[in-house]
Design a protein around this motif. Structure first.
Motif, mmCIF file in Angstrom:
data_model
loop_
_atom_site.group_PDB
_atom_site.id
_atom_site.type_symbol
_atom_site.label_atom_id
_atom_site.label_comp_id
_atom_site.label_asym_id
_atom_site.label_seq_id
_atom_site.Cartn_x
_atom_site.Cartn_y
_atom_site.Cartn_z
ATOM 1 N N LEU A 1 8.587 55.193 33.803
ATOM 2 C CA LEU A 1 8.227 55.390 35.203
ATOM 3 C C LEU A 1 8.672 54.151 35.996
ATOM 4 O O LEU A 1 8.424 53.024 35.576
ATOM 5 C CB LEU A 1 6.719 55.594 35.335
ATOM 6 N N THR A 2 9.332 54.367 37.107
ATOM 7 C CA THR A 2 9.884 53.266 37.907
ATOM 8 C C THR A 2 8.801 52.596 38.746
ATOM 9 O O THR A 2 8.020 53.259 39.409
ATOM 10 C CB THR A 2 10.987 53.803 38.842
ATOM 11 N N ASP A 3 8.791 51.268 38.695
ATOM 12 C CA ASP A 3 7.873 50.483 39.519
ATOM 13 C C ASP A 3 8.450 50.429 40.936
ATOM 14 O O ASP A 3 9.517 49.854 41.157
ATOM 15 C CB ASP A 3 7.732 49.073 38.946
ATOM 16 N N PRO A 4 7.765 51.027 41.920
ATOM 17 C CA PRO A 4 8.317 51.092 43.279
ATOM 18 C C PRO A 4 8.096 49.837 44.119
ATOM 19 O O PRO A 4 8.557 49.769 45.259
ATOM 20 C CB PRO A 4 7.547 52.272 43.888
ATOM 21 N N ARG A 5 7.414 48.852 43.576
ATOM 22 C CA ARG A 5 7.078 47.662 44.362
ATOM 23 C C ARG A 5 8.259 46.699 44.461
ATOM 24 O O ARG A 5 9.146 46.691 43.613
ATOM 25 C CB ARG A 5 5.892 46.931 43.721
ATOM 26 N N LEU A 6 8.248 45.869 45.502
ATOM 27 C CA LEU A 6 9.236 44.801 45.625
ATOM 28 C C LEU A 6 8.988 43.792 44.512
ATOM 29 O O LEU A 6 7.835 43.433 44.235
ATOM 30 C CB LEU A 6 9.115 44.108 46.983
ATOM 31 N N ARG A 7 10.043 43.316 43.885
ATOM 32 C CA ARG A 7 9.901 42.406 42.741
ATOM 33 C C ARG A 7 9.087 41.156 43.096
ATOM 34 O O ARG A 7 8.232 40.729 42.341
ATOM 35 C CB ARG A 7 11.268 42.007 42.207
ATOM 36 N N ARG A 8 9.304 40.613 44.270
ATOM 37 C CA ARG A 8 8.616 39.372 44.643
ATOM 38 C C ARG A 8 7.123 39.577 44.927
ATOM 39 O O ARG A 8 6.376 38.626 45.032
ATOM 40 C CB ARG A 8 9.307 38.724 45.840
ATOM 41 N N ARG A 9 6.706 40.840 45.096
ATOM 42 C CA ARG A 9 5.302 41.134 45.418
ATOM 43 C C ARG A 9 4.494 41.595 44.206
ATOM 44 O O ARG A 9 3.367 42.021 44.361
ATOM 45 C CB ARG A 9 5.256 42.222 46.498
ATOM 46 N N ARG A 10 5.058 41.503 43.024
ATOM 47 C CA ARG A 10 4.402 42.007 41.828
ATOM 48 C C ARG A 10 3.519 40.923 41.207
ATOM 49 O O ARG A 10 3.995 40.029 40.528
ATOM 50 C CB ARG A 10 5.430 42.470 40.799
ATOM 51 N N ARG A 11 2.241 41.039 41.426
ATOM 52 C CA ARG A 11 1.290 40.088 40.859
ATOM 53 C C ARG A 11 0.692 40.631 39.563
ATOM 54 O O ARG A 11 0.329 39.891 38.671
ATOM 55 C CB ARG A 11 0.190 39.822 41.883
ATOM 56 N N HIS A 12 0.592 41.955 39.479
ATOM 57 C CA HIS A 12 0.016 42.625 38.317
ATOM 58 C C HIS A 12 1.079 43.479 37.644
ATOM 59 O O HIS A 12 1.919 44.070 38.322
ATOM 60 C CB HIS A 12 -1.161 43.515 38.734
ATOM 61 N N ALA A 13 1.026 43.543 36.321
ATOM 62 C CA ALA A 13 1.989 44.351 35.575
ATOM 63 C C ALA A 13 1.822 45.826 35.944
ATOM 64 O O ALA A 13 0.699 46.333 36.028
ATOM 65 C CB ALA A 13 1.800 44.146 34.074
ATOM 66 N N PHE A 14 2.926 46.487 36.176
ATOM 67 C CA PHE A 14 2.944 47.884 36.595
ATOM 68 C C PHE A 14 2.154 48.771 35.626
ATOM 69 O O PHE A 14 1.286 49.543 36.043
ATOM 70 C CB PHE A 14 4.402 48.345 36.687
ATOM 71 N N LEU A 15 2.443 48.664 34.338
ATOM 72 C CA LEU A 15 1.754 49.507 33.357
ATOM 73 C C LEU A 15 0.267 49.175 33.264
ATOM 74 O O LEU A 15 -0.548 50.060 33.017
ATOM 75 C CB LEU A 15 2.426 49.407 31.995
ATOM 76 N N ASP A 16 -0.095 47.926 33.499
ATOM 77 C CA ASP A 16 -1.519 47.560 33.509
ATOM 78 C C ASP A 16 -2.258 48.318 34.613
ATOM 79 O O ASP A 16 -3.328 48.881 34.390
ATOM 80 C CB ASP A 16 -1.699 46.054 33.732
ATOM 81 N N VAL A 17 -1.665 48.346 35.805
ATOM 82 C CA VAL A 17 -2.299 49.022 36.940
ATOM 83 C C VAL A 17 -2.411 50.522 36.662
ATOM 84 O O VAL A 17 -3.460 51.130 36.890
ATOM 85 C CB VAL A 17 -1.516 48.759 38.253
ATOM 86 N N LEU A 18 -1.338 51.115 36.133
ATOM 87 C CA LEU A 18 -1.357 52.544 35.816
ATOM 88 C C LEU A 18 -2.436 52.889 34.796
ATOM 89 O O LEU A 18 -3.217 53.828 34.986
ATOM 90 C CB LEU A 18 -0.004 52.982 35.241
ATOM 91 N N VAL A 19 -2.485 52.133 33.723
ATOM 92 C CA VAL A 19 -3.428 52.430 32.638
ATOM 93 C C VAL A 19 -4.870 52.259 33.103
ATOM 94 O O VAL A 19 -5.727 53.098 32.797
ATOM 95 C CB VAL A 19 -3.126 51.567 31.397
ATOM 96 N N ILE A 20 -5.156 51.224 33.857
ATOM 97 C CA ILE A 20 -6.520 51.025 34.364
ATOM 98 C C ILE A 20 -6.918 52.200 35.263
ATOM 99 O O ILE A 20 -8.027 52.726 35.160
ATOM 100 C CB ILE A 20 -6.648 49.685 35.123
#
Length: 142
Positions: A18-37
């Motif tokens: 699944l593609t992370d739609p966020r801007l790279r510089r704005r990623r504070r939390h891991a994409f898969l971490d947010v999804l799983v939670i």
């Protein structure tokens, strides 16, 4: 752990494409971490991003056993912004594949799905849409 070495039924394994739609510089939390939670919180009955954040904080010790969580549990705004940008069809495909594998592993042949919109759960004044609830029941396993 790389996607190829994840256990076959790991929730993370099914969402790695699944593609992370966020801007790279704005990623504070891991994409898969947010999804799983968010998925775990929803399965446990959370009905809002605030409730999912509280769930994550209450379960952080357990979540850290299989998630990185480099900056802890995301706040409700992080969940909201991320899920507003994910392509629903791509998320659905990942989720469906995971559920099919999970059902096959426990021998479930049929899962009854029921969906409802909760009455009076919208707030037109604030522009909030109604809450939609989905229940799943493995009929053969009761």
């Amino acid at each position: 752990m790389s996607p190829s070495t994840l256990p076959a039924l790991s929730i993370v394994h099914y969402f790695t494409n699944l593609t992370d739609p966020r801007l790279r510089r704005r990623r504070r939390h891991a994409f898969l971490d947010v999804l799983v939670i968010a998925i775990c919180g929803t399965i446990c009955g959370c009905k809002s991003w605030n409730e999912i954040t509280i769930y994550g904080r209450n379960k952080q010790d357990w979540l850290q056993t299989f998630l990185a969580l480099p900056n802890g549990i995301p706040g409700p705004d992080t969940f909201r912004r991320l899920f507003a940008r994910i392509k629903p069809s791509a998320f659905q495909a990942c989720f469906r594949t995971w559920m099919q594998a999970l059902a096959a592993s426990v021998g479930v042949k049929q899962i009854a799905i029921d969906g409802k919109t909760v009455r009076r759960s919208h707030d037109r004044g604030l522009g909030k849409s109604p809450l939609h609830m989905v229940s799943a029941w493995a009929t053969a396993n009761h």
